[in-house]
Motif scaffolding. Structure first.
Motif, short mmCIF file in Angstrom:
data_model
loop_
_atom_site.label_atom_id
_atom_site.label_comp_id
_atom_site.label_asym_id
_atom_site.label_seq_id
_atom_site.Cartn_x
_atom_site.Cartn_y
_atom_site.Cartn_z
N ARG A 82 0.85 -1.21 0.00
CA ARG A 82 0.00 0.00 0.00
C ARG A 82 0.88 1.25 0.00
O ARG A 82 0.66 2.18 -0.77
N ASP A 83 1.91 1.26 0.87
CA ASP A 83 2.81 2.41 0.95
C ASP A 83 3.62 2.59 -0.33
O ASP A 83 3.82 3.71 -0.81
N TYR A 84 4.09 1.47 -0.88
CA TYR A 84 4.86 1.51 -2.13
C TYR A 84 4.00 2.03 -3.27
O TYR A 84 4.43 2.92 -4.03
N LEU A 85 2.79 1.53 -3.39
CA LEU A 85 1.90 1.99 -4.44
C LEU A 85 1.63 3.49 -4.28
O LEU A 85 1.68 4.25 -5.26
N LYS A 86 1.40 3.93 -3.06
CA LYS A 86 1.09 5.34 -2.81
C LYS A 86 2.31 6.24 -3.04
O LYS A 86 2.23 7.25 -3.74
N GLN A 87 3.44 5.87 -2.42
CA GLN A 87 4.60 6.74 -2.49
C GLN A 87 5.32 6.70 -3.83
O GLN A 87 5.78 7.73 -4.32
N ARG A 88 5.45 5.54 -4.42
CA ARG A 88 6.20 5.41 -5.67
C ARG A 88 5.33 5.68 -6.90
O ARG A 88 5.80 6.18 -7.90
N PHE A 89 4.05 5.31 -6.81
CA PHE A 89 3.19 5.36 -7.98
C PHE A 89 1.93 6.20 -7.78
O PHE A 89 0.94 6.01 -8.49
N GLY A 90 1.94 7.09 -6.80
CA GLY A 90 0.82 8.00 -6.62
C GLY A 90 -0.47 7.36 -6.15
O GLY A 90 -1.51 8.00 -6.13
N GLY A 91 -0.42 6.07 -5.80
CA GLY A 91 -1.59 5.40 -5.24
C GLY A 91 -2.61 4.92 -6.25
O GLY A 91 -3.66 4.43 -5.86
N THR A 92 -2.32 5.07 -7.53
CA THR A 92 -3.32 4.66 -8.53
C THR A 92 -2.75 3.63 -9.50
O THR A 92 -1.56 3.63 -9.79
N ILE A 93 -3.64 2.81 -10.00
CA ILE A 93 -3.27 1.82 -11.01
C ILE A 93 -2.78 2.53 -12.27
O ILE A 93 -1.77 2.14 -12.86
N SER A 94 -3.47 3.58 -12.66
CA SER A 94 -3.09 4.28 -13.90
C SER A 94 -1.71 4.92 -13.79
O SER A 94 -0.94 4.89 -14.76
N GLU A 95 -1.37 5.45 -12.63
CA GLU A 95 -0.03 6.05 -12.47
C GLU A 95 1.03 4.95 -12.42
O GLU A 95 2.13 5.11 -12.96
N ALA A 96 0.73 3.83 -11.78
CA ALA A 96 1.67 2.71 -11.77
C ALA A 96 1.91 2.22 -13.20
O ALA A 96 3.05 1.94 -13.59
N ALA A 97 0.85 2.14 -13.99
CA ALA A 97 0.98 1.73 -15.39
C ALA A 97 1.80 2.75 -16.18
O ALA A 97 2.68 2.36 -16.97
N ALA A 98 1.54 4.02 -15.98
CA ALA A 98 2.29 5.07 -16.69
C ALA A 98 3.77 5.04 -16.32
O ALA A 98 4.64 5.17 -17.19
N GLN A 99 4.07 4.85 -15.03
CA GLN A 99 5.46 4.79 -14.59
C GLN A 99 6.15 3.53 -15.12
O GLN A 99 7.33 3.57 -15.49
N ALA A 100 5.44 2.41 -15.16
CA ALA A 100 6.02 1.18 -15.71
C ALA A 100 6.37 1.39 -17.18
O ALA A 100 7.46 1.00 -17.63
N LYS A 101 5.48 2.02 -17.91
CA LYS A 101 5.74 2.29 -19.33
C LYS A 101 6.96 3.20 -19.49
O LYS A 101 7.81 2.96 -20.35
N LYS A 102 7.04 4.20 -18.64
CA LYS A 102 8.19 5.11 -18.70
C LYS A 102 9.48 4.36 -18.40
O LYS A 102 10.48 4.54 -19.09
N ILE A 103 9.46 3.52 -17.38
CA ILE A 103 10.65 2.75 -17.01
C ILE A 103 11.08 1.83 -18.15
O ILE A 103 12.27 1.67 -18.43
N LEU A 104 10.10 1.26 -18.85
CA LEU A 104 10.41 0.32 -19.93
C LEU A 104 10.79 0.97 -21.25
O LEU A 104 11.45 0.34 -22.07
N THR A 105 10.37 2.20 -21.47
CA THR A 105 10.55 2.79 -22.80
C THR A 105 11.27 4.12 -22.83
O THR A 105 11.69 4.55 -23.90
N ASP A 106 11.41 4.79 -21.71
CA ASP A 106 11.99 6.13 -21.69
C ASP A 106 13.44 6.11 -22.18
O ASP A 106 14.20 5.20 -21.86
N GLU A 107 13.80 7.12 -22.93
CA GLU A 107 15.17 7.27 -23.38
C GLU A 107 15.68 8.63 -22.92
O GLU A 107 15.60 9.61 -23.66
N PRO A 108 16.20 8.69 -21.69
CA PRO A 108 16.68 9.96 -21.15
C PRO A 108 17.79 10.55 -22.03
O PRO A 108 18.57 9.83 -22.63
N ALA A 109 17.82 11.87 -22.10
CA ALA A 109 18.77 12.56 -22.96
C ALA A 109 20.16 12.70 -22.35
O ALA A 109 21.12 12.97 -23.04
N SER A 110 20.29 12.51 -21.04
CA SER A 110 21.58 12.72 -20.37
C SER A 110 22.54 11.58 -20.66
O SER A 110 22.16 10.52 -21.16
N GLY A 111 23.80 11.79 -20.30
CA GLY A 111 24.81 10.74 -20.44
C GLY A 111 24.46 9.53 -19.60
O GLY A 111 24.66 8.38 -20.02
#
Length: 166
Positions: free
Chosen positions: A69-98
């Motif tokens: 419950r705490d992990y979902l709330k603190q890391r993913f804003g407490g919602t399924i949709s935010e957890a899904a959005a963050q998972a997608k970002k983790i899997l596909t994001d291409e940061p511009a930094s070194g």
């Protein structure tokens, strides 16, 4: 995913194997506990606690009883949709930094190590398949959080028995 030959759907794999006790998986229950606890303890340290105090407070306090419950709330804003959005970002994001180049390379290496070569990288998946996987991830976390609430009395009894907690 190492079982890609037997699971055509990543969402089905998540539903069948992610965070399940006693089920062989590349992301089993202990992995999920370690991710949640590691994040929560790191946040406590970031907030000013010593590592010793953060670990003790987490395991002797209520942290082990409310980890998902705490992990979902603190890391993913407490919602399924935010957890899904963050998972997608983790899997596909291409940061511009070194550092981003290192992260992208590390992600690809881990996917190939555990999924085998050739494994289709997440950013090459059809969007409906990737979104289904990410939504299943969010749902899975929410189910774990819900289970904690439903079984709180049992978890507290186990904690007292195993850790001598109050």
């Amino acid at each position: 995913m190492a079982d890609h030959d037997t699971y055509a759907s990543g969402a089905t794999y998540i539903n069948d194997k992610m965070g399940k006790i006693g089920v062989a998986s590349s992301f089993g229950f202990t992995d999920l506990v370690e991710d949640a606890d590691g994040y929560l303890i790191a946040q406590a340290v970031r907030g000013g606690k010593t590592i010793v105090d953060a670990v003790r407070d987490h395991y002797q306090g209520n942290g082990g009883l409310t980890r998902f419950r705490d992990y979902l709330k603190q890391r993913f804003g407490g919602t399924i949709s935010e957890a899904a959005a963050q998972a997608k970002k983790i899997l596909t994001d291409e940061p511009a930094s070194g550092d981003g180049v290192i992260l992208v390379g590390g992600r690809a290496s881990l996917i190939q190590k555990f999924g085998g070569i050739p494994t289709l990288m997440p950013h090459h998946l059809p969007s409906d398949q990737l979104n289904a996987w990410c939504n299943a991830f969010g749902n899975n976390l929410a189910q774990h959080a819900s289970t904690e609430t439903l079984r709180r009395a049992q978890y507290q009894a186990n904690q007292r028995r195993l850790l001598g907690a109050k």
